[in-house]
Design an enzyme around this catalytic site. Structure first.
Site, short mmCIF file in Angstrom:
data_model
loop_
_atom_site.label_atom_id
_atom_site.label_comp_id
_atom_site.label_asym_id
_atom_site.label_seq_id
_atom_site.Cartn_x
_atom_site.Cartn_y
_atom_site.Cartn_z
N GLY A 99 -16.74 3.60 -15.77
CA GLY A 99 -15.49 2.91 -15.53
C GLY A 99 -15.49 1.85 -14.45
N THR A 100 -16.57 1.07 -14.39
CA THR A 100 -16.57 -0.07 -13.47
C THR A 100 -17.00 -1.33 -14.21
OG1 THR A 100 -17.39 -0.95 -11.37
CG2 THR A 100 -18.93 0.41 -12.63
N ASP A 107 -8.45 6.72 -4.51
CA ASP A 107 -7.31 7.55 -4.95
C ASP A 107 -7.48 9.05 -4.67
OD1 ASP A 107 -8.40 6.90 -8.35
OD2 ASP A 107 -9.03 8.50 -6.98
N HIS A 109 -15.26 2.49 -0.73
CA HIS A 109 -14.18 1.54 -0.39
C HIS A 109 -13.04 2.20 0.37
CE1 HIS A 109 -15.59 -1.18 -3.96
NE2 HIS A 109 -16.42 -1.21 -2.95
N GLU A 146 -15.74 -0.64 -22.92
CA GLU A 146 -16.24 -2.00 -23.18
C GLU A 146 -17.57 -2.21 -22.48
OE1 GLU A 146 -11.73 -3.77 -22.97
OE2 GLU A 146 -13.34 -4.82 -21.88
N TYR A 173 0.83 -1.21 0.00
CA TYR A 173 0.00 0.00 0.00
C TYR A 173 0.85 1.25 0.00
CZ TYR A 173 -4.51 -2.25 0.15
OH TYR A 173 -5.61 -2.97 -0.22
N CYS A 182 -2.75 1.83 21.23
CA CYS A 182 -3.32 0.69 21.96
C CYS A 182 -2.51 -0.59 21.72
CB CYS A 182 -4.77 0.48 21.54
SG CYS A 182 -4.93 -0.19 19.88
N GLN A 217 -15.99 3.96 -5.96
CA GLN A 217 -15.29 2.79 -5.42
C GLN A 217 -13.79 3.08 -5.31
OE1 GLN A 217 -16.93 -1.12 -7.24
NE2 GLN A 217 -17.49 0.50 -8.69
N1 APR Z 1 -12.59 5.08 -19.04
C1 APR Z 1 -13.67 4.42 -18.55
N2 APR Z 1 -13.66 3.09 -18.22
C2 APR Z 1 -12.51 2.42 -18.44
C3 APR Z 1 -11.35 3.03 -18.98
C4 APR Z 1 -11.42 4.43 -19.28
N3 APR Z 1 -10.38 5.11 -19.78
N4 APR Z 1 -10.37 2.09 -19.07
C5 APR Z 1 -10.92 0.93 -18.61
N5 APR Z 1 -12.20 1.11 -18.24
C6 APR Z 1 -13.14 0.15 -17.67
C7 APR Z 1 -12.90 -1.30 -18.02
O1 APR Z 1 -13.47 -1.67 -19.25
C8 APR Z 1 -13.57 -2.02 -16.85
O2 APR Z 1 -14.94 -2.25 -17.12
O3 APR Z 1 -13.03 0.22 -16.26
C9 APR Z 1 -13.46 -1.00 -15.68
C10 APR Z 1 -12.48 -1.37 -14.58
O4 APR Z 1 -12.97 -2.50 -13.92
P1 APR Z 1 -12.23 -3.08 -12.61
O5 APR Z 1 -10.79 -3.11 -12.83
O6 APR Z 1 -12.94 -4.34 -12.26
O7 APR Z 1 -12.49 -1.95 -11.50
P2 APR Z 1 -13.77 -1.69 -10.56
O8 APR Z 1 -15.03 -2.07 -11.24
O9 APR Z 1 -13.66 -0.32 -10.05
O10 APR Z 1 -13.48 -2.74 -9.36
C11 APR Z 1 -14.35 -2.76 -8.27
O11 APR Z 1 -12.96 -4.28 -7.07
O12 APR Z 1 -10.83 -4.90 -6.65
C12 APR Z 1 -11.91 -4.30 -6.10
O13 APR Z 1 -12.01 -2.69 -4.38
C13 APR Z 1 -11.63 -2.86 -5.70
O14 APR Z 1 -13.01 -0.89 -6.00
C14 APR Z 1 -12.53 -2.04 -6.63
C15 APR Z 1 -13.62 -3.02 -6.98
#
Ligand code: APR
Length: 251
Positions: A190-191, A108, A123, A218, A71, A153, A105
């Site tokens: 972006g998730t 940063d 998170h 995607e 970390y 502690c 989530q």
């Molecule tokens: N802009 C938008 N989306 C993007 C980009 C971009 N430039 N580049 C990639 N992505 C998308 C990918 O296609 C994917 O669907 O971002 C997503 C990232 O997915 P993960 O890596 O699974 O991240 P996330 O969904 O935030 O993960 C959820 O999992 O590991 C744990 O605690 C961690 O908060 C995290 C949680």
């Protein structure tokens, strides 16, 4: 006008009619700021590192220095990152609505750096620490040679982030559900939509009448719940969407 252009205009129209908005962001939001995501190649964190070892209580107790140093390295890398145009676009959007909640989530802190205000960190935050045993916040790390340092502690100190198998902060969950139940529009950016409970948020919002717009290069597990899918990077699509909304609002 291309289909993407039409979809972007439709999404801007949704925002124009909205009073309450939720924006939900994941790791993809910060990819253009140089922070790798967890699951999409190349450089996916969970392809290079074992989450059970590095992002769980069991992993931390098995090897506290390993987790602490991992970390520390991430914190150093993230502290040099800057918000991208996507983060800034979300901050521009916020003052235009009666209710605006940014549910992230991401740990940063880039949304706050970009000027967003009503942020719900689901998170945790990598720049915060807490006592492992008692979970109270640690504002200043003690002068302690040990790795990880110890709380007064005697307990280990850990990053204030949510690890796999742990409950999310209660207050954050409450704030998120309150906003989801009353929002007119939800942007999901972006998730991958595989980690719950946040992955279930779009369905909660849609069940309460919200219109869902997903932004991702995607399609994901969330795409089937979305009314509009805007294919592309957050740093490109979000500024265009906000510009289209502001143009409509000014018209
Ligand atoms: N802009 C938008 N989306 C993007 C980009 C971009 N430039 N580049 C990639 N992505 C998308 C990918 O296609 C994917 O669907 O971002 C997503 C990232 O997915 P993960 O890596 O699974 O991240 P996330 O969904 O935030 O993960 C959820 O999992 O590991 C744990 O605690 C961690 O908060 C995290 C949680």
């Amino acid at each position: 006008m291309s289909d993407t252009g039409r979809d972007l205009e439709r999404a801007a129209g949704f925002l124009q009619e909205a009073r309450s908005v939720v924006v939900s962001t994941g790791a993809g939001m910060s990819k253009e700021s140089g922070i790798p995501t967890f699951r999409d190649a190349p450089n996916a964190l969970w392809e290079k590192f074992d989450p059970a070892k590095l992002a769980s209580e069991e992993g931390f107790l098995a090897d506290p220095p390993l987790v602490w140093q991992w970390y520390e390295e991430r914190r150093r890398m993230i502290s040099t990152a800057e918000p991208n145009p996507g983060h800034r676009a979300i901050a521009r959007l916020e003052p235009h609505f009666e209710n605006f909640t940014l549910v992230t989530q991401n740990i940063d802190d880039l949304h706050r750096k970009a000027g967003s205000r009503n942020i719900v960190e689901m998170h945790g935050n990598i720049f915060r620490y807490k006592c492992f045993n008692l979970h109270h916040p640690i504002d200043t790390l003690p002068q302690d040679e040990r790795v990880p340092p110890r709380c007064r502690c005697g307990s280990l100190i850990r990053p204030d982030v949510v690890w796999f198998g742990e409950l999310l902060p209660e207050q954050a969950v409450e704030r998120a559900y309150t906003a989801l139940r009353k929002c007119d529009v939800m942007l999901v950016v972006g998730t991958s939509g595989v980690v719950y409970p946040v992955a279930g948020f779009p369905e909660v919002a849609r069940a309460h009448g919200a219109r869902i717009v997903e932004i991702n290069p995607e399609s994901t597990a969330i795409t089937r719940v979305a009314h509009i899918f805007l294919e592309g990077p957050a740093g490109g699509v979000l500024p265009e969407l906000v510009d289209a909304f502001l143009k409509r609002k000014a018209a």
